[in-house]
Motif scaffolding. Structure first.
Motif, PDB file in Angstrom:
ATOM      1  N   VAL A 117     -15.813  13.523  57.688  1.00  0.00           N
ATOM      2  CA  VAL A 117     -16.732  13.082  56.638  1.00  0.00           C
ATOM      3  C   VAL A 117     -16.542  11.584  56.415  1.00  0.00           C
ATOM      4  CG1 VAL A 117     -17.424  13.325  54.220  1.00  0.00           C
ATOM      5  CG2 VAL A 117     -16.708  15.344  55.525  1.00  0.00           C
TER       6      VAL A 117
ATOM      7  N   GLN B 107     -28.294   3.542  51.080  1.00  0.00           N
ATOM      8  CA  GLN B 107     -29.050   4.290  50.087  1.00  0.00           C
ATOM      9  C   GLN B 107     -30.178   3.440  49.542  1.00  0.00           C
ATOM     10  OE1 GLN B 107     -26.051   5.363  47.249  1.00  0.00           O
ATOM     11  NE2 GLN B 107     -25.464   7.243  48.332  1.00  0.00           N
TER      12      GLN B 107
ATOM     13  N   PHE C 259     -19.974   6.285  64.103  1.00  0.00           N
ATOM     14  CA  PHE C 259     -20.887   6.671  63.038  1.00  0.00           C
ATOM     15  C   PHE C 259     -21.776   5.479  62.659  1.00  0.00           C
ATOM     16  CE2 PHE C 259     -17.353   9.581  62.683  1.00  0.00           C
ATOM     17  CZ  PHE C 259     -17.956  10.806  62.389  1.00  0.00           C
ATOM     18  N   GLU C 260     -23.036   5.754  62.411  1.00  0.00           N
ATOM     19  CA  GLU C 260     -23.970   4.737  61.929  1.00  0.00           C
ATOM     20  C   GLU C 260     -24.498   5.194  60.559  1.00  0.00           C
ATOM     21  OE1 GLU C 260     -28.305   3.595  63.224  1.00  0.00           O
ATOM     22  OE2 GLU C 260     -26.868   2.676  64.626  1.00  0.00           O
ATOM     23  N   LEU C 261     -24.089   4.494  59.496  1.00  0.00           N
ATOM     24  CA  LEU C 261     -24.457   4.892  58.147  1.00  0.00           C
ATOM     25  C   LEU C 261     -25.796   4.278  57.747  1.00  0.00           C
ATOM     26  CD1 LEU C 261     -21.068   4.670  56.199  1.00  0.00           C
ATOM     27  CD2 LEU C 261     -21.992   6.536  57.612  1.00  0.00           C
TER      28      LEU C 261
ATOM     29  N   TYR D  79     -23.966   3.849  50.641  1.00  0.00           N
ATOM     30  CA  TYR D  79     -24.473   4.427  51.890  1.00  0.00           C
ATOM     31  C   TYR D  79     -24.493   5.958  51.780  1.00  0.00           C
ATOM     32  CZ  TYR D  79     -23.918  -0.204  53.883  1.00  0.00           C
ATOM     33  OH  TYR D  79     -24.026  -1.555  54.128  1.00  0.00           O
ATOM     34  N   VAL D  80     -25.366   6.570  52.548  1.00  0.00           N
ATOM     35  CA  VAL D  80     -25.482   8.027  52.566  1.00  0.00           C
ATOM     36  C   VAL D  80     -24.269   8.623  53.285  1.00  0.00           C
ATOM     37  CG1 VAL D  80     -26.862   9.993  53.340  1.00  0.00           C
ATOM     38  CG2 VAL D  80     -27.996   7.884  52.572  1.00  0.00           C
TER      39      VAL D  80
ATOM     40  N   GLU E  36     -17.589   8.288  54.062  1.00  0.00           N
ATOM     41  CA  GLU E  36     -18.142   7.920  52.752  1.00  0.00           C
ATOM     42  C   GLU E  36     -17.922   6.438  52.483  1.00  0.00           C
ATOM     43  OE1 GLU E  36     -17.546  11.271  49.581  1.00  0.00           O
ATOM     44  OE2 GLU E  36     -15.771  11.300  50.891  1.00  0.00           O
TER      45      GLU E  36
ATOM     46  N   GLN F 299     -22.019  10.866  55.555  1.00  0.00           N
ATOM     47  CA  GLN F 299     -22.329  11.456  56.854  1.00  0.00           C
ATOM     48  C   GLN F 299     -21.223  12.427  57.258  1.00  0.00           C
ATOM     49  OE1 GLN F 299     -23.255   9.811  61.346  1.00  0.00           O
ATOM     50  NE2 GLN F 299     -24.037   8.650  59.605  1.00  0.00           N
ATOM     51  N   THR F 300     -21.630  13.577  57.799  1.00  0.00           N
ATOM     52  CA  THR F 300     -20.682  14.618  58.202  1.00  0.00           C
ATOM     53  C   THR F 300     -20.909  15.000  59.655  1.00  0.00           C
ATOM     54  OG1 THR F 300     -20.608  15.537  55.959  1.00  0.00           O
ATOM     55  CG2 THR F 300     -19.847  16.960  57.735  1.00  0.00           C
ATOM     56  N   ALA F 301     -19.807  15.146  60.400  1.00  0.00           N
ATOM     57  CA  ALA F 301     -19.863  15.603  61.790  1.00  0.00           C
ATOM     58  C   ALA F 301     -18.914  16.788  61.933  1.00  0.00           C
ATOM     59  CB  ALA F 301     -19.476  14.487  62.749  1.00  0.00           C
TER      60      ALA F 301
ATOM     61  N   THR G 289     -23.730  -0.086  60.514  1.00  0.00           N
ATOM     62  CA  THR G 289     -25.047   0.152  59.928  1.00  0.00           C
ATOM     63  C   THR G 289     -26.030  -0.813  60.588  1.00  0.00           C
ATOM     64  OG1 THR G 289     -26.260   0.429  57.852  1.00  0.00           O
ATOM     65  CG2 THR G 289     -24.836  -1.516  58.040  1.00  0.00           C
TER      66      THR G 289
END
Length: 283
Positions: free
Chosen positions: A251, A282, A277-279, A257-258, A253, A260-262, A204
């Motif tokens: 996915v 929230q 991934f960069e989260l 944090y929001v 989680e 994220q799905t790829a 992040t």
């Protein structure tokens, strides 16, 4: 004198050719089998160790024209190897077998285990009974069959699912509420020549600084069906081995944090796919 020298040369050449032929025949009859052990992640903060001692492994040779009951078993190893399964996550494995075996097709492996115990974070130890692993072995089927070719190495990954194999009794949210564990071994076998690996980093942004995120859950789906999960480590890294070739949805989680799905992440047989991934935190 010349005749003797020529005779000796001919004899030497014959022996050399004979040795080469023998080596080639052996290479055709035997291949190498490597078996590694890893652990599907166990997200239980109260557990410090999940110990298993593997003391024997056998493989069933799927001989042509022979039924399953009469197919022979080959002894692959017979020595005590103690492992803490919680050490084997995010791509860390330990080698159980590395030996030559007859060429052919293998469809079933029997894993013999003993010395099963769980150690909680507070030091409490629970020794567990082995339902059949010590007497008849834990049966692990391989589909499609593992093929060992002459002179080549076949790699098999055994994924010991700790979260499914060690079932806590009592209140799982409190160490004082746990009264013991049931051992119901679940082991998945993956042929590493037909399976791939997914790995990457989860981070992040704190201002302009990139910060790794520990404990993010990584879930892998194929056609909406959950295949497996893992968690990022202290460096933000995650690794999932033994994924069959194809495309997957990933996915990510982590509380705070929001999600994220790829989608359509490709996995190629015997290769590694990297996906970072960069989260976003929230609000």
């Amino acid at each position: 004198m010349k005749i003797k020298v020529i005779s000796l040369l001919v004899l030497s050449l014959s022996l050399a050719l004979s040795g080469c032929s023998s080596d080639n025949d052996k290479n055709k009859e035997f291949g190498r089998l490597s078996i590694q052990l890893t652990d599907a992640p166990f997200p239980h903060d109260l557990v410090a160790e999940a110990n298993v001692t593997v003391f024997k492994i056998e493989a069933r040779s799927k001989s042509e024209g022979m039924d399953e009951e009469n197919s022979p078993y080959i002894l692959l190893m017979e020595e005590e190897i103690q492992v803490n399964l919680l050490d084997l996550t995010n791509g860390i494995t330990t080698t159980l077998v590395d030996t030559e075996v007859p060429t052919g097709s293998y469809d079933l492996f029997r894993i013999f285990v003993k010395g099963i115990n769980i150690v909680l974070a507070d030091g409490t130890v629970y020794d567990l009974k082995v339902p059949s692993g010590e007497q008849s072995g834990i049966k692990v089927f391989v589909a499609p069959n593992l093929i060992v070719d002459g002179g080549l190495t076949a790699d098999l990954l055994l994924d010991f699912d700790v979260s499914s194999s060690f079932v806590a009794k009592g209140n799982r949210k409190d160490a004082g509420g746990i009264t013991g564990f049931n051992f119901k071994p679940v082991i998945k076998a993956s042929n590493l020549s037909t399976a791939g690996t997914l790995s990457g980093n989860i981070t992040t942004l704190n201002g302009e600084e990139v910060t790794p995120l520990e404990g993010a859950q990584v879930s892998i789906f194929a056609e909406d069906a959950l295949i497996t999960t893992t968690f990022s480590d202290a460096t933000g890294m995650y690794t999932l081995m033994g994924l069959e070739a194809g495309t997957y949805t990933v996915v990510i989680e982590l509380e705070g944090y929001v999600m994220q799905t790829a989608e359509d992440i490709p996995i190629v047989a015997a290769n590694k796919t990297t996906k970072d991934f960069e989260l976003i935190a929230q609000e």
